[in-house]
Structure formats: C-alpha cells, structure tokens
Motif scaffolding. Sequence first.
Motif, short mmCIF file in Angstrom:
data_model
loop_
_atom_site.label_atom_id
_atom_site.label_comp_id
_atom_site.label_asym_id
_atom_site.label_seq_id
_atom_site.Cartn_x
_atom_site.Cartn_y
_atom_site.Cartn_z
N GLU A 97 -16.28 11.77 -26.38
CA GLU A 97 -15.76 11.33 -25.08
C GLU A 97 -14.76 12.37 -24.57
N ARG A 121 -7.93 18.48 -31.10
CA ARG A 121 -8.32 17.44 -30.15
C ARG A 121 -9.77 16.99 -30.39
N ARG A 142 -11.23 21.43 -21.68
CA ARG A 142 -10.03 20.60 -21.57
C ARG A 142 -8.81 21.47 -21.30
N ASP A 147 -6.40 17.24 -17.52
CA ASP A 147 -6.79 15.84 -17.62
C ASP A 147 -7.86 15.41 -16.64
N ASP B 119 -2.42 9.02 -22.55
CA ASP B 119 -2.12 10.44 -22.30
C ASP B 119 -3.39 11.27 -22.07
N GLY B 120 -4.56 10.65 -22.08
CA GLY B 120 -5.79 11.36 -21.76
C GLY B 120 -6.59 11.81 -22.96
N ARG B 121 -5.99 11.74 -24.13
CA ARG B 121 -6.70 12.20 -25.32
C ARG B 121 -7.90 11.30 -25.65
N PHE B 122 -7.68 9.99 -25.54
CA PHE B 122 -8.77 9.02 -25.72
C PHE B 122 -8.81 8.17 -24.46
#
Lengths: 260, 260
Positions: A97, A121, A142, A147, B119-122
């Motif tokens: 994802e 990440r 990324r 974001d 925070d956008g990571r997941f």
Amino acid sequence: MCQLLGMNCNVPTDIVFSFTGFATRGGRTDNHNDGWGIAFFEGAGVRHFVDYQAATASPLAELIKQCPIKSKNVISHIRKATQGRVALENCHPFVREMWGRYWVFAHNGDLKEFRPELDGRFRPVGTTDSELAFCYLLQQLRKRFGDAMPALPALTVALRELCAEIASHGVFNIMLSDGSALFAHCSNHLHYLVRQYPFPVAELSDEDVIVDFSLVTTPKDRVAIIVTAPLTTNETWIAFEPGEMKVFIDGQPVEPAEYA
Amino acid sequence: MCQLLGMNCNVPTDIVFSFTGFATRGGRTDNHNDGWGIAFFEGAGVRHFVDYQAATASPLAELIKQCPIKSKNVISHIRKATQGRVALENCHPFVREMWGRYWVFAHNGDLKEFRPELDGRFRPVGTTDSELAFCYLLQQLRKRFGDAMPALPALTVALRELCAEIASHGVFNIMLSDGSALFAHCSNHLHYLVRQYPFPVAELSDEDVIVDFSLVTTPKDRVAIIVTAPLTTNETWIAFEPGEMKVFIDGQPVEPAEYA
C-alpha cells in the motif's frame, strides 16, 4: 527467467483466455515451475493469489480458469527461480500500500549487484531481487513526491527514470499497477496488442483453444494484453523497444501529454 | 457485527473443520452476508483470500474447504457491514508489511468518533473503521519501536496499551498476526480452546459434521482456536474477559514472562 502477463481494459474483463495459454507455460509448454501468481484489481481492492506449485498443477489456477474474475487491471507471473528459493513469499506479484492505494508489481529478469539502501518504509519479506527492486521503487517515489500521489505525467517521468536506473543492474522487465493505470517497462522481452472492435477470432499458441471475441464483447470494449512472448498465432503483437516504458490506460497505451 | 476466527498451532494444520462451521454463519446459520476473508501464513508468505459475496455463496470458500491449506497462523472474518460499503477493499482480513514481515488483521466491532491522525506511512485503502484502526496501530508501533522489531514481551505490552486506547471508542475485538504469534483482543465476544492429546471427537454446532481429531493428528500437535462464538457443542470453550488481550504461540496462550 520468468514470464509476465498483464491486462488493462476500459471495462472489467475476464482474463481466462490469455491466462489459459500463459499458465500452460508454467510447467507444460515451458519450464516455469517454481510458482506463479496473479492479482486482480476490483475497485480499490485487490484479489491476490500466489502459489509455489507449478501453475499447471495448481488447484487455484484451475479455479481462476473456471470462475472468471472481471477486472480492469491484472498482473500475472510464472516463476523460474533465479534469486530466492522456491517459497510463497518469493512468488510474484507483490503487493504494497502507498498513498492509500494498493500497488501490484511483477518482474522478469535478474539484477546483479543491486543493493540499494532502504530507509525501512518498504522492506522485502522474501529474498528475491524483484521484491527488493519493488520496495526501492516505492521508496524513491515516496521520497520524491511525499505524502500526496502526483499526477500521472509526473509519476510516469519518475518511473521511467527509476526503471532505467534499476535496469543498469540487469534485466528489468516489469509490470506495475495501482488499479488506474498499468506501467510496463521492457529490458529485452515484452510484447503487447490492443483488442478492439472489430474483434478477432484468436488462437492460443500454447493450447488448442480458439475464442471469437466478437461474441463476448461490446463494440466499446478495449483490452490491452501485455506479455513476455506472444500468446496467439493469428494476431499482430508489437514488441517493446529495449529500455521502453509504456503506460496503459483504458485498454490502450497513452503518452503523458494525452492525459496531462 | 462481524465474526472472527483464528487458529494458532505448533505444526502446520488445516482449518477446514473450523472454517466449515464458521463459513456457515456467513449467510446460513447467521446473517454475515457482506463478504468474508481468510489469510494463511505459510513461512514468511501469506495466502490472502477476500470476497464480497457471502461465504456460503463463494466458490473460493468452497475451494478452501476442498483443498486444505496447512498453516500455523490463520485469521478469518465474515462481515456484516456497519461502516464502509460492501466492496472488496472493505473485506477483512487486511494485510500490510512492517519490519519486513506481513501483518494480518481482522476486527469485529464498531468504533465511534475514532479519527486518529495518520502520518501517511500506513493509509487505509477502503473506508472501514477497522482498516483505519489497523493503520493507526501499525503506525504507533513503528513510532514506538522504530526500524527494528522489538522482542515479544515489549510488543505485547505496547499492543495491550494500543488496544485499550482504541477500545475506548467502541467494540474492538481483533486478531493480529505476523506469522510467529497470534494476538487476540476482546471487548465483549471472544472464546478459545486448545486442542491437544488426547484429542477429542468434536461436533460442529453450525453444520452436521463430526471429526475425530485423534485420527488426523500426532500426540505432539497442539492447536488453539479463537472465535467470536463457540464452534462446537461438546468441547469447553473459554470466554475472554472484557478488555483482555491474549498472545498465542505454538498452539497455546502464553504470558510475556514465559517467553521473555
């Protein structure tokens, strides 16, 4: 080496005909016995099937032939292991994802001395050069765009640069999709065709199967099939140039300018 | 509300017996018609099946009953939609990669006014409170422990705290696994049992099926089954306490001190 199959369409379409020929190479007409996999986008969701058995011996591959799943973006892979043992975690396609979408990736080729620095990440679960390349590719996207997912032209430019960089380490034929577009990069072996009205009668080269697509389509349907080696004997397949990356949307290759 | 089924074992075991009873609740003995899913760890890899059809009407569910997949950690879910429409991307379990492992998550319950900052990571792909909670949970673990996966006692403590925090927004019965352990948190409905030597003859409560486990096991096998509501009529199921989180390893619940 492995083989790749992708499909990109303007309406959800089943891939049974192409998959039937392709899966035959997973153990019968070719020796790609070390696993296979397929991923279907369905809306934002993904159906993901992987198996370390040969596709010709897999009950799951039989089910996929018998229960057509309709999708606008499909990526499939049959594996002949080069790096990474025969195991479920090493079967393509891989899924991650990013930007609130699933990304599906499969690779045919072999990368030498490819040891990119990963920031953690995206990390490989298995031990293939392919999954490592996928993680690196997502990480670099990324890093570049932060974001927010960029518009397609910017994304395409970035992917072309990243594919060229990774391909400097070896053969990097890949397919990548986020469900809205299918990106295909060719190092050496990749072909495609677009099926549209008037639809042909197509004959598989790996199985004794013929389909008259005019009976199962509407005049508006358009389907691009992308594959390592041509699947049919009576259609004109277009070979990618070495180093070429194409973007398929709604069943045809597009240039960034067209959708800018 | 949905229902959950999990299995954790010391040797790879098939879940066909339990899944047969469980899947019956997806449309026949209960009204969980809005999709289902199951994920099997196999080594580091995951087989992930989701469908927005009722489990009782799904060809995929039939295949899983007919072709036993052996696994040490399985999580399954049948859905009765509360938040998020009926769609593939809203079917549990959800899968993400963290620390180079796949994490599988499923939720039963309903969270109110749960709007954590991400925070956008997941990021969620679908629109359920469940996937949002999963993303938040992984993000917070990543924030606390950084790039390196902690030892199990520290992870367990962190998960207990996070589950309690999220459960303050509503019902949060969950199962989570990274393939080495299965974590189960109970807000209100969760039961488990451990099957081991001498193995019983078990009778499903949802189907007219009996299995004599002594015929299909060795004396060393141990299997924990965790489920929303007991699956068999002649075994003793242990109810979780509200707010309780248990960790299952090698087919039994363990306390952090035991594996520190």
